[in-house]
Design a protein around this motif. Structure first.
Motif, PDB file in Angstrom:
ATOM      1  N   UNK A  36    -100.506 -30.296  63.117  1.00 26.51           N
ATOM      2  CA  UNK A  36    -100.549 -31.406  62.172  1.00 26.51           C
ATOM      3  C   UNK A  36    -101.694 -31.320  61.179  1.00 26.51           C
ATOM      4  N   UNK A  37    -102.688 -30.517  61.438  1.00 25.82           N
ATOM      5  CA  UNK A  37    -103.846 -30.453  60.548  1.00 25.82           C
ATOM      6  C   UNK A  37    -104.993 -31.296  61.091  1.00 25.82           C
ATOM      7  N   UNK A  45    -101.651 -23.532  51.441  1.00 26.45           N
ATOM      8  CA  UNK A  45    -102.246 -22.205  51.253  1.00 26.45           C
ATOM      9  C   UNK A  45    -102.173 -21.401  52.544  1.00 26.45           C
ATOM     10  N   UNK A  46    -102.429 -22.063  53.685  1.00 26.85           N
ATOM     11  CA  UNK A  46    -102.334 -21.381  54.980  1.00 26.85           C
ATOM     12  C   UNK A  46    -100.914 -20.892  55.221  1.00 26.85           C
ATOM     13  N   UNK A  47     -99.938 -21.737  54.942  1.00 25.19           N
ATOM     14  CA  UNK A  47     -98.534 -21.356  55.112  1.00 25.19           C
ATOM     15  C   UNK A  47     -98.189 -20.183  54.206  1.00 25.19           C
ATOM     16  N   UNK A  48     -98.625 -20.235  52.960  1.00 22.29           N
ATOM     17  CA  UNK A  48     -98.343 -19.148  52.015  1.00 22.29           C
ATOM     18  C   UNK A  48     -98.933 -17.833  52.507  1.00 22.29           C
ATOM     19  N   UNK A  49    -100.160 -17.866  53.022  1.00 25.99           N
ATOM     20  CA  UNK A  49    -100.805 -16.641  53.507  1.00 25.99           C
ATOM     21  C   UNK A  49    -100.103 -16.086  54.735  1.00 25.99           C
ATOM     22  N   UNK A 102     -93.130 -15.987  60.291  1.00 23.34           N
ATOM     23  CA  UNK A 102     -92.469 -17.270  60.068  1.00 23.34           C
ATOM     24  C   UNK A 102     -93.378 -18.403  60.513  1.00 23.34           C
ATOM     25  N   UNK A 103     -93.363 -19.497  59.771  1.00 30.66           N
ATOM     26  CA  UNK A 103     -94.136 -20.689  60.109  1.00 30.66           C
ATOM     27  C   UNK A 103     -93.151 -21.769  60.556  1.00 30.66           C
ATOM     28  N   UNK A 104     -93.387 -22.322  61.751  1.00 26.46           N
ATOM     29  CA  UNK A 104     -92.552 -23.425  62.230  1.00 26.46           C
ATOM     30  C   UNK A 104     -92.914 -24.687  61.476  1.00 26.46           C
TER      31      UNK A 104
END
Length: 89
Positions: A57-58, A75-79, A86-88
């Motif tokens: 959740x951050x 930005x974390x997801x993009x990296x 894959x990002x859930x």
């Protein structure tokens, strides 16, 4: 480094394959001409697709430790996705 660049560096430099830079030639649609390179690339992609990271959740901005490096969730997801993972959601 993109996922494909990482793959090509591994395939050529690791000694795990018999592939050379010449084997990495691609057609206009990005497919490798060499059958072994094409097969290794598909396996590489599948191995990355099997990975998935739950980023949670951050953390509220005020709760970071002093000196911590902070980036946005997007930005974390993009990296992570640029690394082929894959990002859930």
């Amino acid at each position: 480094m993109s996922m494909r660049e990482e793959f090509e560096a591994w395939a050529i430099e690791s000694g795990e394959t018999a592939l050379s830079k010449a084997h990495m030639l691609k057609s206009e649609d990005g497919e490798y001409y060499n059958y072994a390179a094409k097969t290794y690339w598909k396996a590489w992609q599948a191995s990355r697709a099997a990975l998935a990271i739950d980023i949670g959740e951050g953390t509220p901005a005020g709760e970071f430790r002093e000196g911590a490096k902070v980036i946005s969730i997007s930005e974390a997801i993009a990296r992570i996705e640029a690394a082929g993972v894959q990002v859930k959601s």
